[in-house]
Design a protein around this motif. Structure first.
Motif, PDB file in Angstrom:
ATOM      1  N   LYS A   3       5.233   7.736   0.259  1.00  0.00           N
ATOM      2  CA  LYS A   3       5.959   8.422  -0.801  1.00  0.00           C
ATOM      3  C   LYS A   3       5.759   9.917  -0.601  1.00  0.00           C
ATOM      4  N   ILE A   4       6.834  10.620  -0.370  1.00  0.00           N
ATOM      5  CA  ILE A   4       6.766  12.039  -0.036  1.00  0.00           C
ATOM      6  C   ILE A   4       6.613  12.867  -1.305  1.00  0.00           C
ATOM      7  N   ILE A   5       5.465  13.527  -1.426  1.00  0.00           N
ATOM      8  CA  ILE A   5       5.133  14.328  -2.610  1.00  0.00           C
ATOM      9  C   ILE A   5       4.618  15.674  -2.106  1.00  0.00           C
ATOM     10  N   PRO A   6       5.484  16.663  -1.945  1.00  0.00           N
ATOM     11  CA  PRO A   6       5.065  17.926  -1.320  1.00  0.00           C
ATOM     12  C   PRO A   6       3.975  18.672  -2.074  1.00  0.00           C
ATOM     13  N   ASP A   7       3.924  18.547  -3.386  1.00  0.00           N
ATOM     14  CA  ASP A   7       2.967  19.305  -4.179  1.00  0.00           C
ATOM     15  C   ASP A   7       1.633  18.557  -4.258  1.00  0.00           C
ATOM     16  N   GLU A   8       0.544  19.234  -3.863  1.00  0.00           N
ATOM     17  CA  GLU A   8      -0.754  18.576  -3.824  1.00  0.00           C
ATOM     18  C   GLU A   8      -1.219  18.157  -5.206  1.00  0.00           C
ATOM     19  N   PRO A  59     -11.607  10.907  12.837  1.00  0.00           N
ATOM     20  CA  PRO A  59     -11.856  12.304  13.155  1.00  0.00           C
ATOM     21  C   PRO A  59     -10.650  12.971  13.795  1.00  0.00           C
ATOM     22  N   LEU A  60      -9.686  12.168  14.230  1.00  0.00           N
ATOM     23  CA  LEU A  60      -8.428  12.693  14.764  1.00  0.00           C
ATOM     24  C   LEU A  60      -7.333  12.737  13.698  1.00  0.00           C
ATOM     25  N   THR A  61      -7.680  12.389  12.459  1.00  0.00           N
ATOM     26  CA  THR A  61      -6.720  12.242  11.347  1.00  0.00           C
ATOM     27  C   THR A  61      -5.544  11.350  11.730  1.00  0.00           C
ATOM     28  N   ASP A  62      -5.803  10.317  12.521  1.00  0.00           N
ATOM     29  CA  ASP A  62      -4.717   9.399  12.903  1.00  0.00           C
ATOM     30  C   ASP A  62      -5.007   7.991  12.385  1.00  0.00           C
ATOM     31  N   GLU A  63      -5.267   7.908  11.090  1.00  0.00           N
ATOM     32  CA  GLU A  63      -5.604   6.619  10.480  1.00  0.00           C
ATOM     33  C   GLU A  63      -4.502   5.581  10.700  1.00  0.00           C
ATOM     34  N   LYS A  64      -4.947   4.366  11.048  1.00  0.00           N
ATOM     35  CA  LYS A  64      -4.038   3.220  11.126  1.00  0.00           C
ATOM     36  C   LYS A  64      -4.225   2.411   9.845  1.00  0.00           C
ATOM     37  N   PHE A  65      -3.131   1.999   9.236  1.00  0.00           N
ATOM     38  CA  PHE A  65      -3.200   1.324   7.939  1.00  0.00           C
ATOM     39  C   PHE A  65      -3.133  -0.196   8.041  1.00  0.00           C
ATOM     40  N   GLY A 110      -2.162   5.897 -10.763  1.00  0.00           N
ATOM     41  CA  GLY A 110      -2.077   4.601 -10.102  1.00  0.00           C
ATOM     42  C   GLY A 110      -0.738   4.323  -9.460  1.00  0.00           C
ATOM     43  N   THR A 111       0.134   5.327  -9.334  1.00  0.00           N
ATOM     44  CA  THR A 111       1.444   5.109  -8.709  1.00  0.00           C
ATOM     45  C   THR A 111       1.397   5.259  -7.196  1.00  0.00           C
ATOM     46  N   ILE A 112       0.309   5.818  -6.663  1.00  0.00           N
ATOM     47  CA  ILE A 112       0.037   5.770  -5.235  1.00  0.00           C
ATOM     48  C   ILE A 112      -1.416   5.324  -5.060  1.00  0.00           C
ATOM     49  N   ASP A 113      -1.732   4.867  -3.849  1.00  0.00           N
ATOM     50  CA  ASP A 113      -3.066   4.331  -3.581  1.00  0.00           C
ATOM     51  C   ASP A 113      -3.954   5.301  -2.808  1.00  0.00           C
ATOM     52  N   GLY A 114      -3.394   6.400  -2.352  1.00  0.00           N
ATOM     53  CA  GLY A 114      -4.188   7.366  -1.614  1.00  0.00           C
ATOM     54  C   GLY A 114      -3.320   8.495  -1.118  1.00  0.00           C
ATOM     55  N   TYR A 115      -3.972   9.567  -0.671  1.00  0.00           N
ATOM     56  CA  TYR A 115      -3.247  10.659  -0.022  1.00  0.00           C
ATOM     57  C   TYR A 115      -4.206  11.453   0.839  1.00  0.00           C
ATOM     58  N   PHE A 172       0.861  -1.184   0.000  1.00  0.00           N
ATOM     59  CA  PHE A 172       0.000   0.000   0.000  1.00  0.00           C
ATOM     60  C   PHE A 172       0.897   1.234   0.000  1.00  0.00           C
ATOM     61  N   ILE A 173       0.700   2.109  -0.994  1.00  0.00           N
ATOM     62  CA  ILE A 173       1.547   3.296  -1.134  1.00  0.00           C
ATOM     63  C   ILE A 173       0.699   4.534  -0.868  1.00  0.00           C
ATOM     64  N   PHE A 174       1.127   5.301   0.109  1.00  0.00           N
ATOM     65  CA  PHE A 174       0.378   6.493   0.509  1.00  0.00           C
ATOM     66  C   PHE A 174       1.200   7.732   0.201  1.00  0.00           C
TER      67      PHE A 174
END
Length: 571
Positions: free
Chosen positions: A279-284, A558-564, A294-299, A59-61
């Motif tokens: 995967k660190i992608i600073p630009d939204e 709601p705490l934006t602390d998703e566990k993957f 399809g190179t990442i699965d979510g952000y 899983f690539i975030f």
């Protein structure tokens, strides 16, 4: 961090039920969300691979920024915590999809009648990622390590100082007194006073329990100040060791990726994917394009303007409740003009916050009247209000003798935050507002984890953009975190009310009676907006998270602390 909590539990924190995430199109999201009745999160989606069990998937975030390092004790930012919370756990946690406190590494706990002594029954059979055992001694080792931070380590252990107060040997009083392992499964934590936030604070990533062996072996406390930044030891950069469902594999700075792998010896239900990559992608815009390719699965934090388009393309956009605050920080240290209340009020009147909210933030965003949202105890609409009034701003500046005021205004790059999706746009709007009332603005922009946070905490700017997503639902988590320390980034120590505010915050948090405590916070909110005004509250904004249509098992928090650990992809 981000949204409402629920129920009074073991003298923990009182709050309201967290709302489930909704889709951008108005219906229920295809992403798993919290179930309406109990607030319990659900990750029960199945796949063709056999009910969503363990897979060999990756899983690539897409992460908006780089982690500062991997020791949660020294972290303050969401991008670092996003990674560390997959590897480390605390004594308590929060139920998926809510901010309800629940057992984690502690199976249960009980407190003395006065709320000063807390006995935690430590879960047995749990191992750290290095194979060593979790027990009460390891728990107390961690708390004594946190309490004993000095010099640069104490500076960077900000969540400890924000919630617990002082460190061992310092002149600042500490909420923490001691931890004793009375047997292998019993850790007794003693506090110096009652607090409304205990034990909820132990669910924060910074209070994660880490391997004593690894902490010793890799010199975890050897943090050094280097100029305006900090240098971290090998533990924090290469060997973080917790009990979580994933373990650290590598941080490839050349390719901007952090790789975690499934912890095959995890004590609970094992992660469904074998590999988790950030995967660190600073630009939204670049994050959106990679999701589409399809190179990442979510952000996280898609631009609100893209929500409907992403939904129309078949992506799952889950919108969380707004449990945050964006504020314009004011540092009173370097510019004496900012110590004048009239100047701070002039800045508040100069900002067209209503226009900013309606033009830049998503539906559901609100102008902030005070420093936390209306779901938190002590909120009141009976506060001094600062509607957009540039003429009044000019008049106040003239009265203060500051008609030609110049201010150094900082804003962050390489980041999106739940309360601030586009920092440059925020800065641009408010810079124009300030200039319209005659204030000269000197601009500085720095990467979020490349000088901005360190510079703000080093008290370099006059004005700065920051915010907060709630960790749990108490007033102290907001205004206590911001203003309890007069030497913090707001530099209120020289204000005639700086010490008084700290004392008022401590008194309110220490009040065990719910009604009396609420009244104290109402009074504090009134004074903060009318007499103190240490910063300008801007807005509350609902954040979203987006994943591909094949992604299942994600529980938006709601705490934006998703566990993957529950995430997998359908075939």
């Amino acid at each position: 961090m981000a949204a409402c909590a629920s129920s009074d539990r073991d003298n923990a924190t009182s709050s309201s039920n967290a709302a489930p995430a909704t889709s951008a199109s108005g219906g229920s999201s295809a992403v798993e969300t919290s179930s309406g009745g109990t607030g319990e999160g659900s990750a029960s989606a199945t796949s063709s691979s056999g009910g969503g069990g363990e897979t060999d998937q990756t899983f690539i975030f897409g992460a908006a920024g780089a982690p500062s390092m991997f020791d949660p004790l020294y972290a303050t930012d969401g991008e670092t915590f996003r990674v560390t919370r997959q590897m480390s756990e605390g004594l308590v946690g929060f139920k998926a999809g809510t901010a309800d406190v629940e057992p984690l590494l502690a199976e249960s706990w009980e407190s003395s009648e006065d709320g000063l002594t807390w006995t935690f029954k430590v879960r047995q059979g749990v191992k750290f990622a290095d194979g060593t055992d979790l027990d009460a001694e390891a728990v107390c080792y961690n708390f004594e390590r946190m309490y004993s931070q000095t010099e640069a380590g104490a500076t960077q252990a900000q969540y400890w100082s924000d919630t617990m107060g002082g460190f061992k040997g310092s002149s600042t009083p500490s909420l923490y007194k001691s931890c004793e392992a009375t047997d292998a499964a019993s850790a007794v934590i003693t506090l110096t006073r009652y607090t409304s936030k205990f034990p909820a604070i132990l669910g924060l990533p910074s209070f994660s329990i880490q391997s004593p062996k690894a902490l010793d072996e890799y010199d975890a406390n050897d943090v050094k100040a280097v100029g305006d930044s900090f240098e971290y030891p090998a533990y924090a950069t290469e060997h973080p060791t917790g009990t979580g469902p994933f373990t650290f594999d590598s941080y490839d700075t050349a390719n901007n990726t952090v790789t975690l792998v499934r912890n095959e010896d995890y004590w609970g239900e094992k992660a469904k994917v074998a590999q988790l990559i950030f995967k660190i992608i600073p630009d939204e815009t670049a994050r959106k394009q990679e999701l589409q390719a399809g190179t990442i699965d979510g952000y996280d934090l898609p631009n609100p303007a893209d929500w409907q388009g992403l939904t129309d393309e078949g992506f799952n956009v889950a919108v969380r409740p707004a449990f945050n605050i964006l504020y314009l920080g004011i540092d009173q240290k370097n510019n004496p003009a900012l110590q004048d209340l009239k100047v701070r009020q002039a800045i508040a009147y100069a900002l067209n916050r209503e226009e900013f909210v309606t033009s830049q933030l998503p539906e559901g965003a609100q102008v902030a009247l005070e420093y936390y949202p209306d779901t938190v105890d002590g909120y009141t609409t009976d506060v001094e209000k600062y509607d957009y009034d540039p003429e009044k701003a000019k008049a106040l500046l003239a009265e203060a003798g500051q008609a030609n005021l110049t201010l150094n205004f900082w804003w962050p790059t390489e980041v999106s935050r739940p309360y601030m999706p586009d920092p440059k746009a925020v800065f641009t709007a408010f810079k124009a507002d300030l200039e319209d009332v005659g204030i000269t603005v000197n601009e500085t922009s720095k990467p979020w984890n490349g000088g901005y946070l360190d510079g703000v905490d080093g008290r370099q700017p006059d004005l700065f953009l920051l915010g907060w997503t709630g960790d749990y639902n108490t007033p102290d988590n907001f205004i206590g975190t911001f203003f309890s320390d007069p030497t913090s980034r707001f530099s209120t120590e020289d204000a005639p009310w700086g010490t008084t505010l700290s004392e008022e915050l401590a008194t309110a948090d220490s009040e065990p009676d719910d009604t009396k405590r609420n009244d104290l916070y109402v009074a504090l909110n009134k004074k903060l907006m009318a007499e103190y005004l240490p910063a300008i509250p801007i807005s509350h904004s609902p954040p979203a998270i987006v994943v591909a249509s094949t992604v299942q098992g994600l529980v938006p928090s709601p705490l934006t602390d998703e566990k993957f650990m529950t995430v997998f992809k359908s075939e």
